[in-house]
Design an enzyme around this catalytic site. Sequence first.
Site, PDB file in Angstrom:
ATOM      1  N   GLU A 153       1.585 -11.987 -15.501  1.00  0.00           N
ATOM      2  CA  GLU A 153       1.224 -10.879 -14.601  1.00  0.00           C
ATOM      3  C   GLU A 153       0.633  -9.682 -15.325  1.00  0.00           C
ATOM      4  O   GLU A 153      -0.079  -8.910 -14.714  1.00  0.00           O
ATOM      5  CB  GLU A 153       2.396 -10.476 -13.708  1.00  0.00           C
TER       6      GLU A 153
ATOM      7  N   CYS B 189       0.880  -1.174   0.000  1.00  0.00           N
ATOM      8  CA  CYS B 189       0.000   0.000   0.000  1.00  0.00           C
ATOM      9  C   CYS B 189       0.914   1.220   0.000  1.00  0.00           C
ATOM     10  O   CYS B 189       2.096   1.112   0.256  1.00  0.00           O
ATOM     11  CB  CYS B 189      -0.867   0.045   1.260  1.00  0.00           C
TER      12      CYS B 189
ATOM     13  N   LYS C 149       3.673  -3.457  -6.649  1.00  0.00           N
ATOM     14  CA  LYS C 149       5.096  -3.449  -7.014  1.00  0.00           C
ATOM     15  C   LYS C 149       5.978  -4.018  -5.909  1.00  0.00           C
ATOM     16  O   LYS C 149       6.959  -4.690  -6.174  1.00  0.00           O
ATOM     17  CB  LYS C 149       5.551  -2.015  -7.306  1.00  0.00           C
TER      18      LYS C 149
ATOM     19  N   LYS D 122       6.205 -12.699 -16.790  1.00  0.00           N
ATOM     20  CA  LYS D 122       5.820 -11.423 -17.409  1.00  0.00           C
ATOM     21  C   LYS D 122       4.467 -11.570 -18.095  1.00  0.00           C
ATOM     22  O   LYS D 122       3.590 -10.726 -17.961  1.00  0.00           O
ATOM     23  CB  LYS D 122       6.877 -10.987 -18.435  1.00  0.00           C
TER      24      LYS D 122
ATOM     25  N   ARG E  14       2.245   0.943  -5.815  1.00  0.00           N
ATOM     26  CA  ARG E  14       2.275   0.091  -4.616  1.00  0.00           C
ATOM     27  C   ARG E  14       0.931  -0.562  -4.335  1.00  0.00           C
ATOM     28  O   ARG E  14       0.815  -1.415  -3.458  1.00  0.00           O
ATOM     29  CB  ARG E  14       2.714   0.913  -3.402  1.00  0.00           C
TER      30      ARG E  14
ATOM     31  N   GLU F 216      10.892 -16.459 -16.538  1.00  0.00           N
ATOM     32  CA  GLU F 216      10.649 -15.007 -16.486  1.00  0.00           C
ATOM     33  C   GLU F 216       9.689 -14.592 -17.596  1.00  0.00           C
ATOM     34  O   GLU F 216       8.796 -13.771 -17.394  1.00  0.00           O
ATOM     35  CB  GLU F 216      11.967 -14.248 -16.585  1.00  0.00           C
TER      36      GLU F 216
ATOM     37  N   ASN G  88      -0.152   0.391   6.302  1.00  0.00           N
ATOM     38  CA  ASN G  88       0.365  -0.561   5.320  1.00  0.00           C
ATOM     39  C   ASN G  88       0.952  -1.718   6.116  1.00  0.00           C
ATOM     40  O   ASN G  88       1.865  -1.541   6.906  1.00  0.00           O
ATOM     41  CB  ASN G  88       1.452   0.116   4.475  1.00  0.00           C
ATOM     42  N   GLY G  89       0.382  -2.912   5.971  1.00  0.00           N
ATOM     43  CA  GLY G  89       0.892  -4.076   6.712  1.00  0.00           C
ATOM     44  C   GLY G  89      -0.268  -4.939   7.171  1.00  0.00           C
ATOM     45  O   GLY G  89      -1.391  -4.806   6.689  1.00  0.00           O
TER      46      GLY G  89
ATOM     47  N   TRP H  19      -3.651  -1.898  -1.444  1.00  0.00           N
ATOM     48  CA  TRP H  19      -3.631  -3.249  -2.024  1.00  0.00           C
ATOM     49  C   TRP H  19      -4.232  -4.125  -0.937  1.00  0.00           C
ATOM     50  O   TRP H  19      -3.665  -4.291   0.138  1.00  0.00           O
ATOM     51  CB  TRP H  19      -2.202  -3.675  -2.346  1.00  0.00           C
TER      52      TRP H  19
ATOM     53  N   HIS I 232       8.313 -35.230 -20.336  1.00  0.00           N
ATOM     54  CA  HIS I 232       7.959 -35.966 -19.100  1.00  0.00           C
ATOM     55  C   HIS I 232       6.625 -35.492 -18.532  1.00  0.00           C
ATOM     56  O   HIS I 232       6.421 -35.488 -17.324  1.00  0.00           O
ATOM     57  CB  HIS I 232       9.094 -35.803 -18.078  1.00  0.00           C
TER      58      HIS I 232
HETATM   59  C1  AGP Z   1       7.982  -9.233 -11.138  1.00  0.00           C
HETATM   60  O1  AGP Z   1       7.600  -8.650 -12.370  1.00  0.00           O
HETATM   61  C2  AGP Z   1       7.014  -8.877 -10.030  1.00  0.00           C
HETATM   62  N1  AGP Z   1       6.813  -7.485  -9.949  1.00  0.00           N
HETATM   63  C3  AGP Z   1       7.404  -9.531  -8.715  1.00  0.00           C
HETATM   64  O2  AGP Z   1       7.535 -10.925  -8.922  1.00  0.00           O
HETATM   65  C4  AGP Z   1       8.716  -9.011  -8.076  1.00  0.00           C
HETATM   66  O3  AGP Z   1       9.823  -9.427  -8.850  1.00  0.00           O
HETATM   67  C5  AGP Z   1       8.830  -9.631  -6.679  1.00  0.00           C
HETATM   68  O4  AGP Z   1       7.740  -9.180  -5.911  1.00  0.00           O
HETATM   69  C6  AGP Z   1      10.141  -9.273  -5.966  1.00  0.00           C
HETATM   70  O5  AGP Z   1      10.229  -7.882  -5.790  1.00  0.00           O
HETATM   71  P1  AGP Z   1      11.631  -7.267  -5.288  1.00  0.00           P
HETATM   72  O6  AGP Z   1      12.628  -7.507  -6.370  1.00  0.00           O
HETATM   73  O7  AGP Z   1      11.341  -5.809  -5.060  1.00  0.00           O
HETATM   74  O8  AGP Z   1      12.011  -7.985  -4.012  1.00  0.00           O
END
Ligand code: AGP
Length: 619
Positions: free
Chosen positions: A497, A2, A614, A494, A27, A490, A101-102, A75, A513
């Site tokens: 997400e 958040c 993020k 991408k 965030r 990766e 936030n938490g 969030w 397999h």
């Molecule tokens: C990747 O595109 C995502 N945004 C997410 O998996 C991110 O890599 C993960 O949350 C780790 O974040 P950080 O590198 O800030 O620790």
Amino acid sequence: MCGIVGYVGHQQAGPILLEGLKRLEYRGYDSAGVALLDGAEDLLVLKKTGSPDRVGALMRQHENAAHTGISHTRWATHGEVTDRNAHPHCSSDGKFAIVHNGVIENYQAIRRFLEGQGYSFVSETDSEALANLIAYHFAKEPEQPGKNRFTESVRKSLLHVDGTYGLAVVCIDRPGEIVGARKGSPLCVGIGQGENMIASDVAAFLNYTRRVVYLDDGQVVTLSPQDYSITTVYDESVAPVERQVEWNIEEADLGAFAHYMEKEIFEQPKALENAMRGRFSDDCSTAKFGGLNVEPRELRQIDRVVFLGQGTAYLACMVAEYFVERYARIPVEVEYSSEFRYRNAPLDKNTLVFVISQSGETLDSLEAMREAMRKGYRTLAITNTVGSTIARENDGGIYQHCGPEISVAATKSFTSQLVLCAMVALFLGRMRDLSYAEGRAISQALRHLPGHVTQVLNLAEHIQKLAAKYAHFEDMIFLGRQDMYPIALEGALKLKEITYIHAEGYQAAEMKHGPIALINERCPSIFLVPRGESLPKMLSNVQEVRARKGPVILITNAPESEVANDAAEDIIRLPDGGHEVLDPVLFTVPVQLFAYYVALARGLPVDKPRNLAKSVTVE
Ligand code: AGP
């Protein structure tokens, strides 16, 4: 998770808070809200699901000259995405508003106790329990000389809280003051002239000041327009350490790009140059790092390296394993931070731990780093965020210097992590059996990498056409071997997400397999096929998929003599960087572009994909 922003000072708080929320929208963007304290009698709370712009529209319907206020972009953790669950939350006596936030893990017990004390609740959130707990302590707290009753009420409330928080509170009886506190969620103070701010991230107040104090866990801060003071939650005074923010807010502006993700993909040549700047030895045969805080002789004794991360950062750890084992011949283990944190792994005493985290605030990785340090392992970090908690608590580390990464999808931060992991492998390798000539070859290749990335970016139009052709599929598979396997993962991450397509990454030999059962004309496969020893086997895997009518996109840097144009339905030909160490980066850029353009073709909110944030600051 958040975003929090607070303002107290000589300017109108409302517009500043809204501007700050827009800077922190990456965030979390389920809902947003503000609480404005105009004088001692008027606490205005406006909140709505959706973007902060909707709160701005509400604010324009209210005349409000408040100079004190807090705000929040959410969030969701506890409670659905509704107006009622949006922050700020108020105490039932109407005296307090809080943004949080938490996660308050014992909020039900706190809520039951407070209901017994006559406090009522209107939301399903854990944060509302904190607002009423502060009101409860404020009602009991006497005015004492030398003590701030408001601060004491917050501080004493937090002694009863289990969980994590980055919070800011205003009190109708204390206009011109904000109390903030942090434990496990980032919070920093922006120090101005006749005004002070508090926020989850410096981006919220960089337009007003570059003077920043990063709060540590267990600290409570009291802000007024002219001053601020910090104590621990146990009422021990804290001498603040003031720092200067190094980057400019313009770096966080979108510029001529359509989305931050596009901007950050195309910034990669510059980001890689910045990551490498000043980090090669004069004779160019090895790497050098200023902030590792560890003696070469200690590194020479290392007989195992552990890499920890989550999400894309975890995939960078997987590539690092190939680099370090190939060039330094040191055994490597890669683990999810969240697993390492609790696994109590039996590690050799000469183990070096690396934590990789773009934000430096991922709680899983922060707690894993703390666990490694508790066990006495030398723990280093690779992070992009100066002043982040991971950056401030580690034994030493390497900053990525790739500039703020705003889009939820990690792009430039990932490729800069790959380059830095290659340089770590070079550095460790040259302390062992990697020769001067091999070291120079790796260094020279890395120095030319930004130019090769620019050549790959020039393929954007071709990749965009492919993305349009494949955007309608609902399933996709990415395949690679060796250090292309993490890049396959990766590419799948991408795509997942930001396009919501069900995409998986597999080690290419593994297809036979089980996963090959998924192959049909409705499930395209994307093969990452670098020139070299794995190429013939990869081409066989391609034919196994095509024999089952699976559409194939083949990404390769092999010449046409080795990969004919009819080897697959579609081919993306990359430049040959001349050294295998460049392949993970060079094969990442096309899968980033592919995901971006598929999301565009599907008309999706590229920078703010559903359900994501993020920086994940809850475990
Ligand atoms: C990747 O595109 C995502 N945004 C997410 O998996 C991110 O890599 C993960 O949350 C780790 O974040 P950080 O590198 O800030 O620790």
